[in-house]
Scaffold this motif. Structure first.
Motif, PDB file in Angstrom:
ATOM      1  N   LYS A   1       0.816  -1.211   0.000  1.00  0.00           N
ATOM      2  CA  LYS A   1       0.000   0.000   0.000  1.00  0.00           C
ATOM      3  C   LYS A   1       0.851   1.263   0.000  1.00  0.00           C
ATOM      4  O   LYS A   1       0.486   2.276  -0.611  1.00  0.00           O
ATOM      5  N   GLU A   2       1.993   1.200   0.674  1.00  0.00           N
ATOM      6  CA  GLU A   2       2.842   2.388   0.793  1.00  0.00           C
ATOM      7  C   GLU A   2       3.464   2.802  -0.534  1.00  0.00           C
ATOM      8  O   GLU A   2       3.880   3.958  -0.689  1.00  0.00           O
ATOM      9  N   VAL A   3       3.547   1.882  -1.497  1.00  0.00           N
ATOM     10  CA  VAL A   3       4.094   2.241  -2.814  1.00  0.00           C
ATOM     11  C   VAL A   3       2.998   2.276  -3.872  1.00  0.00           C
ATOM     12  O   VAL A   3       3.279   2.278  -5.066  1.00  0.00           O
ATOM     13  N   GLY A   4       1.754   2.317  -3.426  1.00  0.00           N
ATOM     14  CA  GLY A   4       0.642   2.449  -4.367  1.00  0.00           C
ATOM     15  C   GLY A   4       0.204   1.154  -5.011  1.00  0.00           C
ATOM     16  O   GLY A   4      -0.506   1.177  -6.028  1.00  0.00           O
ATOM     17  N   GLY A   5       0.590   0.013  -4.443  1.00  0.00           N
ATOM     18  CA  GLY A   5       0.221  -1.277  -5.012  1.00  0.00           C
ATOM     19  C   GLY A   5      -1.107  -1.781  -4.487  1.00  0.00           C
ATOM     20  O   GLY A   5      -1.754  -1.149  -3.649  1.00  0.00           O
ATOM     21  N   PHE A   6      -1.496  -2.943  -4.993  1.00  0.00           N
ATOM     22  CA  PHE A   6      -2.770  -3.561  -4.619  1.00  0.00           C
ATOM     23  C   PHE A   6      -2.504  -4.673  -3.620  1.00  0.00           C
ATOM     24  O   PHE A   6      -1.562  -5.458  -3.780  1.00  0.00           O
ATOM     25  N   SER A   7      -3.361  -4.753  -2.604  1.00  0.00           N
ATOM     26  CA  SER A   7      -3.106  -5.624  -1.461  1.00  0.00           C
ATOM     27  C   SER A   7      -4.358  -6.440  -1.144  1.00  0.00           C
ATOM     28  O   SER A   7      -5.444  -5.888  -0.989  1.00  0.00           O
ATOM     29  N   VAL A   8      -4.176  -7.764  -1.029  1.00  0.00           N
ATOM     30  CA  VAL A   8      -5.303  -8.683  -0.827  1.00  0.00           C
ATOM     31  C   VAL A   8      -5.017  -9.586   0.367  1.00  0.00           C
ATOM     32  O   VAL A   8      -3.870 -10.000   0.587  1.00  0.00           O
ATOM     33  N   GLY A   9      -6.061  -9.896   1.137  1.00  0.00           N
ATOM     34  CA  GLY A   9      -5.909 -10.801   2.271  1.00  0.00           C
ATOM     35  C   GLY A   9      -6.908 -11.934   2.237  1.00  0.00           C
ATOM     36  O   GLY A   9      -8.090 -11.728   1.961  1.00  0.00           O
ATOM     37  N   CYS A  10      -6.428 -13.152   2.497  1.00  0.00           N
ATOM     38  CA  CYS A  10      -7.284 -14.338   2.628  1.00  0.00           C
ATOM     39  C   CYS A  10      -7.250 -14.739   4.097  1.00  0.00           C
ATOM     40  O   CYS A  10      -6.368 -15.499   4.528  1.00  0.00           O
ATOM     41  N   ASN A  11      -8.176 -14.221   4.857  1.00  0.00           N
ATOM     42  CA  ASN A  11      -8.125 -14.352   6.310  1.00  0.00           C
ATOM     43  C   ASN A  11      -8.832 -15.612   6.785  1.00  0.00           C
ATOM     44  O   ASN A  11      -9.925 -15.934   6.334  1.00  0.00           O
ATOM     45  N   ILE A  12      -8.188 -16.333   7.702  1.00  0.00           N
ATOM     46  CA  ILE A  12      -8.796 -17.511   8.306  1.00  0.00           C
ATOM     47  C   ILE A  12      -9.423 -17.113   9.635  1.00  0.00           C
ATOM     48  O   ILE A  12      -8.827 -16.368  10.413  1.00  0.00           O
ATOM     49  N   ILE A  13     -10.628 -17.568   9.886  1.00  0.00           N
ATOM     50  CA  ILE A  13     -11.332 -17.238  11.122  1.00  0.00           C
ATOM     51  C   ILE A  13     -10.859 -18.171  12.231  1.00  0.00           C
ATOM     52  O   ILE A  13     -11.068 -19.383  12.171  1.00  0.00           O
ATOM     53  N   LEU A  14     -10.174 -17.597  13.233  1.00  0.00           N
ATOM     54  CA  LEU A  14      -9.623 -18.356  14.358  1.00  0.00           C
ATOM     55  C   LEU A  14     -10.044 -17.694  15.674  1.00  0.00           C
ATOM     56  O   LEU A  14     -10.409 -16.517  15.685  1.00  0.00           O
ATOM     57  N   PRO A  15      -9.944 -18.432  16.780  1.00  0.00           N
ATOM     58  CA  PRO A  15     -10.317 -17.854  18.074  1.00  0.00           C
ATOM     59  C   PRO A  15      -9.416 -16.706  18.504  1.00  0.00           C
ATOM     60  O   PRO A  15      -9.831 -15.820  19.235  1.00  0.00           O
ATOM     61  N   ARG A  16      -8.141 -16.712  18.054  1.00  0.00           N
ATOM     62  CA  ARG A  16      -7.219 -15.656  18.459  1.00  0.00           C
ATOM     63  C   ARG A  16      -6.196 -15.425  17.349  1.00  0.00           C
ATOM     64  O   ARG A  16      -6.085 -16.194  16.414  1.00  0.00           O
ATOM     65  N   GLU A  17      -5.489 -14.319  17.443  1.00  0.00           N
ATOM     66  CA  GLU A  17      -4.383 -13.925  16.556  1.00  0.00           C
ATOM     67  C   GLU A  17      -4.811 -13.439  15.179  1.00  0.00           C
ATOM     68  O   GLU A  17      -4.292 -12.474  14.682  1.00  0.00           O
ATOM     69  N   GLN A  18      -5.738 -14.110  14.536  1.00  0.00           N
ATOM     70  CA  GLN A  18      -5.948 -13.864  13.121  1.00  0.00           C
ATOM     71  C   GLN A  18      -7.069 -12.863  12.874  1.00  0.00           C
ATOM     72  O   GLN A  18      -8.155 -13.215  12.439  1.00  0.00           O
ATOM     73  N   GLN A  19      -6.799 -11.591  13.156  1.00  0.00           N
ATOM     74  CA  GLN A  19      -7.731 -10.527  12.826  1.00  0.00           C
ATOM     75  C   GLN A  19      -7.235  -9.822  11.563  1.00  0.00           C
ATOM     76  O   GLN A  19      -6.039  -9.605  11.393  1.00  0.00           O
ATOM     77  N   PRO A  20      -8.140  -9.461  10.659  1.00  0.00           N
ATOM     78  CA  PRO A  20      -7.708  -8.805   9.415  1.00  0.00           C
ATOM     79  C   PRO A  20      -6.941  -7.520   9.696  1.00  0.00           C
ATOM     80  O   PRO A  20      -7.304  -6.761  10.604  1.00  0.00           O
TER      81      PRO A  20
END
Length: 239
Positions: free
Chosen positions: A93-112
């Motif tokens: 994002k800092e260089v103007g690029g495109f950024s995608v996330g494939c987030n796994i739903i877990l009880p802890r740690e994995q927040q988007p």
């Protein structure tokens, strides 16, 4: 809320209707992933630990990796969470690029993380992994734990068995990955995985070497000089 359907499916015998209903849930996740990711363009998947904080040098390395990958014209794809994943998305994002996330739903740690242009969430690791591999032309592996190792060896297995193309895999951090390097030598010694079968693997500390490797092994090899374009369809309610 954490979904326990996968653990239940893997540890308990289900009725036929129960297994059928689970299959429908999996199909629904695949369709959601296809619809979200179909138009994001050629990606490089960046793997790494969720546990490194912003002041850690591996976080800063992830940030630089994301920036360099983005400057090559790729979409940066991560697991969408914190730590190294956040760092790579942030660098893009800092260089103007495109950024995608494939987030796994877990009880802890994995927040988007907050550096995502697009994000899709999954309940099932295997669905998430398939889609990350489907849309990526290269894989950059930063220091991480069990999940990162799993993703790295999944990539190498698919390449070794010719299930996917000879996509480049880059391990960043020679000291961190030294035990893996040693194990690969053992594989080669016993002929269980020949080094020649893993020609697409680069292990380095150099961002410049990583960047040039991706340019040659991904952009030139797969003729990605122009971003792939797909026509959206009104039939599929795509806008």
């Amino acid at each position: 809320m954490h979904n326990h359907s996968e653990s239940k499916f893997l540890t308990e015998r289900q009725s036929r209707i129960g297994e059928f209903l689970f299959t429908l849930k999996v199909v629904k996740e695949f369709i959601k992933g296809f619809r979200t990711l179909h138009f994001v363009g050629p990606c490089v998947a960046v793997f790494g630990s969720a546990r490194f904080k912003e002041d850690h040098h591996y976080y800063q390395l992830g940030r630089e990796v994301g920036a360099n990958v983005s400057r090559l014209g790729f979409t940066v794809m991560t697991g969408g969470g914190p730590g190294v994943m956040e760092a790579a998305n942030r660098g893009a994002k800092e260089v103007g690029g495109f950024s995608v996330g494939c987030n796994i739903i877990l009880p802890r740690e994995q927040q988007p993380n907050k550096y995502l242009d697009k994000m899709v969430e999954f309940h099932h690791f295997f669905v998430r992994k398939v889609l990350m591999f489907k849309y990526s032309y290269a894989f950059v592996v930063l220091p991480g734990g069990v999940g990162t190792i799993d993703e790295m060896f999944e990539a190498l297995t698919l390449i070794q068995t010719k299930k996917v193309g000879d996509f480049p895999v880059v391990l960043m951090g020679k000291h961190y990955w030294q035990p893996v390097i040693d194990q690969l030598k053992v594989f080669d010694e016993h002929k269980t995985a020949l080094r020649s079968e893993l020609d697409s693997l680069l292990i380095t500390d150099s961002l410049d070497e990583m960047t040039e490797y991706l340019r040659v092994k991904a952009i030139e090899r797969f003729k990605l000089t122009k971003a792939m374009k797909f026509n959206r369809s009104k039939w599929f309610l795509e806008d």
